[in-house]
Design a protein around this motif. Structure first.
Motif, PDB file in Angstrom:
ATOM      1  N   UNK A  71      -9.364   9.396  -5.210  1.00  0.00           N
ATOM      2  CA  UNK A  71      -8.912   8.087  -4.728  1.00  0.00           C
ATOM      3  C   UNK A  71      -8.052   7.413  -5.797  1.00  0.00           C
ATOM      4  N   UNK A  72      -7.332   6.379  -5.388  1.00  0.00           N
ATOM      5  CA  UNK A  72      -6.473   5.639  -6.323  1.00  0.00           C
ATOM      6  C   UNK A  72      -7.330   4.976  -7.398  1.00  0.00           C
ATOM      7  N   UNK A  73      -6.942   5.164  -8.654  1.00  0.00           N
ATOM      8  CA  UNK A  73      -7.663   4.556  -9.777  1.00  0.00           C
ATOM      9  C   UNK A  73      -7.200   3.111  -9.960  1.00  0.00           C
ATOM     10  N   UNK A  74      -7.907   2.373 -10.823  1.00  0.00           N
ATOM     11  CA  UNK A  74      -7.539   0.978 -11.097  1.00  0.00           C
ATOM     12  C   UNK A  74      -6.129   0.874 -11.693  1.00  0.00           C
ATOM     13  N   UNK A  75      -5.753   1.740 -12.668  1.00  0.00           N
ATOM     14  CA  UNK A  75      -4.378   1.645 -13.187  1.00  0.00           C
ATOM     15  C   UNK A  75      -3.314   1.870 -12.115  1.00  0.00           C
ATOM     16  N   UNK A  76      -3.572   2.789 -11.183  1.00  0.00           N
ATOM     17  CA  UNK A  76      -2.602   3.033 -10.105  1.00  0.00           C
ATOM     18  C   UNK A  76      -2.521   1.823  -9.181  1.00  0.00           C
ATOM     19  N   UNK A  77      -3.661   1.248  -8.846  1.00  0.00           N
ATOM     20  CA  UNK A  77      -3.660   0.068  -7.973  1.00  0.00           C
ATOM     21  C   UNK A  77      -2.889  -1.083  -8.602  1.00  0.00           C
ATOM     22  N   UNK A  78      -3.095  -1.311  -9.907  1.00  0.00           N
ATOM     23  CA  UNK A  78      -2.367  -2.378 -10.615  1.00  0.00           C
ATOM     24  C   UNK A  78      -0.871  -2.093 -10.634  1.00  0.00           C
ATOM     25  N   UNK A  79      -0.508  -0.842 -10.912  1.00  0.00           N
ATOM     26  CA  UNK A  79       0.901  -0.461 -10.973  1.00  0.00           C
ATOM     27  C   UNK A  79       1.583  -0.645  -9.620  1.00  0.00           C
ATOM     28  N   UNK A  80       0.921  -0.231  -8.542  1.00  0.00           N
ATOM     29  CA  UNK A  80       1.494  -0.378  -7.202  1.00  0.00           C
ATOM     30  C   UNK A  80       1.593  -1.839  -6.784  1.00  0.00           C
ATOM     31  N   UNK A  81       0.609  -2.639  -7.156  1.00  0.00           N
ATOM     32  CA  UNK A  81       0.655  -4.075  -6.832  1.00  0.00           C
ATOM     33  C   UNK A  81       1.823  -4.742  -7.559  1.00  0.00           C
ATOM     34  N   UNK A  82       2.000  -4.416  -8.835  1.00  0.00           N
ATOM     35  CA  UNK A  82       3.109  -4.994  -9.601  1.00  0.00           C
ATOM     36  C   UNK A  82       4.451  -4.539  -9.040  1.00  0.00           C
ATOM     37  N   UNK A  83       4.542  -3.263  -8.682  1.00  0.00           N
ATOM     38  CA  UNK A  83       5.794  -2.739  -8.131  1.00  0.00           C
ATOM     39  C   UNK A  83       6.125  -3.392  -6.801  1.00  0.00           C
ATOM     40  N   UNK A  84       5.141  -3.540  -5.924  1.00  0.00           N
ATOM     41  CA  UNK A  84       5.406  -4.172  -4.624  1.00  0.00           C
ATOM     42  C   UNK A  84       5.796  -5.637  -4.796  1.00  0.00           C
ATOM     43  N   UNK A  85       5.238  -6.300  -5.803  1.00  0.00           N
ATOM     44  CA  UNK A  85       5.610  -7.689  -6.063  1.00  0.00           C
ATOM     45  C   UNK A  85       7.036  -7.762  -6.616  1.00  0.00           C
ATOM     46  N   UNK A  86       7.392  -6.873  -7.539  1.00  0.00           N
ATOM     47  CA  UNK A  86       8.745  -6.859  -8.092  1.00  0.00           C
ATOM     48  C   UNK A  86       9.797  -6.538  -7.041  1.00  0.00           C
ATOM     49  N   UNK A  87       9.456  -5.634  -6.139  1.00  0.00           N
ATOM     50  CA  UNK A  87      10.398  -5.233  -5.092  1.00  0.00           C
ATOM     51  C   UNK A  87      10.347  -6.164  -3.885  1.00  0.00           C
ATOM     52  N   UNK A  88       9.391  -7.095  -3.888  1.00  0.00           N
ATOM     53  CA  UNK A  88       9.203  -8.044  -2.794  1.00  0.00           C
ATOM     54  C   UNK A  88       9.004  -7.306  -1.472  1.00  0.00           C
ATOM     55  N   UNK A  89       8.082  -6.358  -1.513  1.00  0.00           N
ATOM     56  CA  UNK A  89       7.749  -5.565  -0.338  1.00  0.00           C
ATOM     57  C   UNK A  89       6.259  -5.697  -0.068  1.00  0.00           C
ATOM     58  N   UNK A  93       3.133  14.223 -11.475  1.00  0.00           N
ATOM     59  CA  UNK A  93       3.144  12.763 -11.485  1.00  0.00           C
ATOM     60  C   UNK A  93       3.435  12.258 -10.086  1.00  0.00           C
ATOM     61  N   UNK A  94       3.146  10.982  -9.878  1.00  0.00           N
ATOM     62  CA  UNK A  94       3.495  10.335  -8.623  1.00  0.00           C
ATOM     63  C   UNK A  94       4.812   9.588  -8.813  1.00  0.00           C
ATOM     64  N   UNK A  95       5.663   9.650  -7.783  1.00  0.00           N
ATOM     65  CA  UNK A  95       6.950   8.969  -7.784  1.00  0.00           C
ATOM     66  C   UNK A  95       7.057   8.131  -6.522  1.00  0.00           C
ATOM     67  N   UNK A  96       7.793   7.038  -6.617  1.00  0.00           N
ATOM     68  CA  UNK A  96       8.047   6.189  -5.458  1.00  0.00           C
ATOM     69  C   UNK A  96       9.554   6.065  -5.300  1.00  0.00           C
ATOM     70  N   UNK A  97      10.050   6.367  -4.106  1.00  0.00           N
ATOM     71  CA  UNK A  97      11.486   6.280  -3.824  1.00  0.00           C
ATOM     72  C   UNK A  97      11.738   5.094  -2.908  1.00  0.00           C
ATOM     73  N   UNK A  98      12.723   4.271  -3.277  1.00  0.00           N
ATOM     74  CA  UNK A  98      13.064   3.106  -2.472  1.00  0.00           C
ATOM     75  C   UNK A  98      14.565   2.852  -2.573  1.00  0.00           C
TER      76      UNK A  98
END
Length: 197
Positions: free
Chosen positions: A87-105, A123-128
Motif C-alpha cells: 500500500x502507499x506509504x506515508x512519504x508517498x501520500x505526502x508527496x502526492x498530496x503536495x504534487x496535486x496541490x502544486x498542480x491544482x488538480x 521508481x514511480x513516475x507521474x505524467x501530466x
C-alpha cells in the motif's frame, strides 16, 4: 498563431564604440530566452537595432503563448513508496498530496502512477500536461536575463552623502506584439519600465 514582436529598451546614452556589441548581445539574449521557453517558431528570424539611447530587436514568428508540454516527474523509488503490504506509504501520500496541490488538480492515486526502472531500482513516475505560459511571462524572464548579461563596458556610479555607492540604470522598455503592448518590467534597475505601443 504567431506574429512579429518588437522589443525596445530605452537607455541613457550608450558608448558609441560598444553600441554594436550591446545591440547584438541584447538581441541574442532575448531570442535565446524566448526560444528556450518555446515561444518562437522554428523559422523565426531576428533583426537587431541600436541607437545611442535605444536597443531593439524585432523577432518574427513569435507565439502569443508557449505550447502545452507533457512532463514526466519522478515521484519516489518503489522501496520507499510502498509499505510491506504493498500500500502507499506515508512519504508517498505526502508527496502526492503536495504534487496535486502544486498542480491544482484532484487527488492523485497510486493507480495514476507509472512504475518504471530508474537506474538500479524501480521508481514511480507521474505524467501530466503542463499548460503553456503567456508571452508576457516568458518575455519578462528573457528581458531580465538579457539585461543582466549585457556586456556593459563601464557602469556609471556615484557616492551618496551617506557613503553608499549607487549605480545608474534608468532603463525603459517598449514592446509590441500584435496591436497591444505587453506589460513587463525589470527589477533592480532603478526606474520602473513602461510599455507603449
Amino acid at each position: 498563431m504567431s506574429q512579429t514582436l518588437l522589443v525596445e529598451l530605452l537607455t541613457e546614452e550608450l558608448p558609441p564604440k560598444a553600441l554594436a556589441k550591446l545591440s547584438e548581445a541584447f538581441a541574442a539574449g532575448i531570442v535565446a530566452g524566448l526560444k528556450s521557453r518555446d515561444f518562437l517558431e522554428p523559422d523565426a528570424a531576428a533583426t537587431a537595432y541600436a541607437t545611442p539611447r535605444r536597443l531593439a530587436v524585432s523577432i518574427s514568428k513569435v507565439r502569443a503563448a508557449s505550447p502545452d508540454k507533457s512532463i514526466r516527474e519522478k515521484i519516489l523509488p518503489v522501496a520507499i513508496a510502498l509499505d510491506a503490504n504493498g500500500n502507499a506509504s506515508a512519504p508517498l501520500s505526502k508527496k502526492l498530496a503536495a504534487l496535486s496541490q502544486n498542480l491544482k488538480r484532484g487527488d492523485i492515486a497510486l493507480s495514476d502512477l507509472e512504475r518504471a526502472p530508474d537506474g538500479k531500482a524501480d521508481s514511480f513516475f507521474y505524467t501530466y500536461t503542463a499548460a503553456g505560459s503567456a508571452l508576457h511571462l516568458g518575455l519578462q524572464a528573457a528581458l531580465e536575463d538579457s539585461i543582466a548579461k549585457l556586456p556593459i563596458p563601464k557602469v556609471m556610479s556615484y557616492q551618496r552623502p551617506d557613503g553608499e555607492t549607487v549605480q545608474f540604470a534608468a532603463w525603459q522598455r517598449r514592446s509590441s506584439h500584435r496591436d497591444s503592448g505587453i506589460g513587463c518590467r525589470t527589477r533592480n534597475l532603478g526606474t520602473p519600465l513602461f510599455i507603449a505601443r
